[in-house]
Scaffold this active site. Structure first.
Site, mmCIF file in Angstrom:
data_model
loop_
_atom_site.group_PDB
_atom_site.id
_atom_site.type_symbol
_atom_site.label_atom_id
_atom_site.label_comp_id
_atom_site.label_asym_id
_atom_site.label_seq_id
_atom_site.Cartn_x
_atom_site.Cartn_y
_atom_site.Cartn_z
ATOM 1 N N CYS A 45 0.722 -0.884 0.059
ATOM 2 C CA CYS A 45 -0.067 -0.318 0.187
ATOM 3 C C CYS A 45 0.597 1.225 -0.606
ATOM 4 C CB CYS A 45 -0.925 0.149 1.541
ATOM 5 S SG CYS A 45 -2.046 -1.238 1.365
ATOM 6 N N THR A 46 1.906 1.344 0.739
ATOM 7 C CA THR A 46 2.859 2.232 0.651
ATOM 8 C C THR A 46 3.070 3.029 -0.807
ATOM 9 O OG1 THR A 46 3.779 1.387 2.987
ATOM 10 C CG2 THR A 46 4.382 3.161 1.415
#
Length: 211
Positions: A45-46
């Site tokens: 996600c980062t």
């Protein structure tokens, strides 16, 4: 509840990193890319959020707003935002919804119990200015999304909304497109006066009308 192509995107109110919003009002007359994240402080996600921030110029060209969602509290989003900027070289420049009570996740069927009964899968929704769902994608939590593909689809949708054409496999902006079968040759002569290349009666290629 599940949402399908052509449905009106469910409206909602939610707290985000840019304040509280009512979704339809926030979207206004823009296209929207709404995408979910399993939870904060996860590595895939980062990378996705950092890359999406870098695409702001491309989204702006297409009249698109991006908005993310994670099933964590708002205060957790702010710390994660700092990590994203530090590791990905881009600060968040779009809202991230705090959906700790999973209201929005359930509205958009982002939780798939057989995959995980508490976290969202990697859902993507492209929504047009009339608030209609135009694209849905679902990735497993372990696989990062291809946002270049999402841009490609938006290019196709915006082009085909304006002309009676469809886009072929792996199409990119500027490449030839297909005259839709519903357009007769007589009508095509008016719509495409420069002519077309006919591979089969049902497969007629013309240059991208916007090129």
């Amino acid at each position: 509840m599940s949402v399908r192509l052509g449905d009106i995107a469910p409206d909602f109110e939610a707290d985000t990193t840019e304040g509280r919003i009512r979704f339809h009002d926030w979207a206004g007359d823009h296209w929207v890319v709404l995408f979910s994240h399993p939870k904060n402080y996860t590595p895939v996600c980062t990378t996705e959020l950092g890359y999406t921030a870098k695409l702001k110029g491309e989204f702006d060209k297409r009249n698109v707003k991006a908005i993310g969602l994670s099933v964590d509290k708002l205060e957790d989003h702010h710390g994660w935002s700092r990590d994203i900027e530090e590791t990905q070289g881009a600060a968040l420049n779009f809202p991230l919804i705090a959906d700790a009570d999973r209201t929005v996740s359930n509205l958009y069927d982002m939780i798939h119990p057989n995959a995980n009964d508490t976290l969202t899968v990697r859902s993507v929704f492209v929504i047009d200015p009339k608030k209609k769902i135009r694209l849905t994608l679902t990735y497993p939590a372990s696989t990062g999304r291809n946002f270049d593909e999402i841009l490609r689809v938006i290019d196709s949708l915006q082009l085909t909304d304006g002309y009676k054409v469809a886009t072929p496999v792996n199409w990119r902006k500027g490449e030839d497109v297909i005259i839709v079968p519903a357009v007769s040759n007589d009508d095509a002569k008016t719509l495409f006066p420069k002519g077309w290349k006919e591979l089969k009666p049902y497969l007629r290629l013309v240059p991208d009308p916007n090129a």
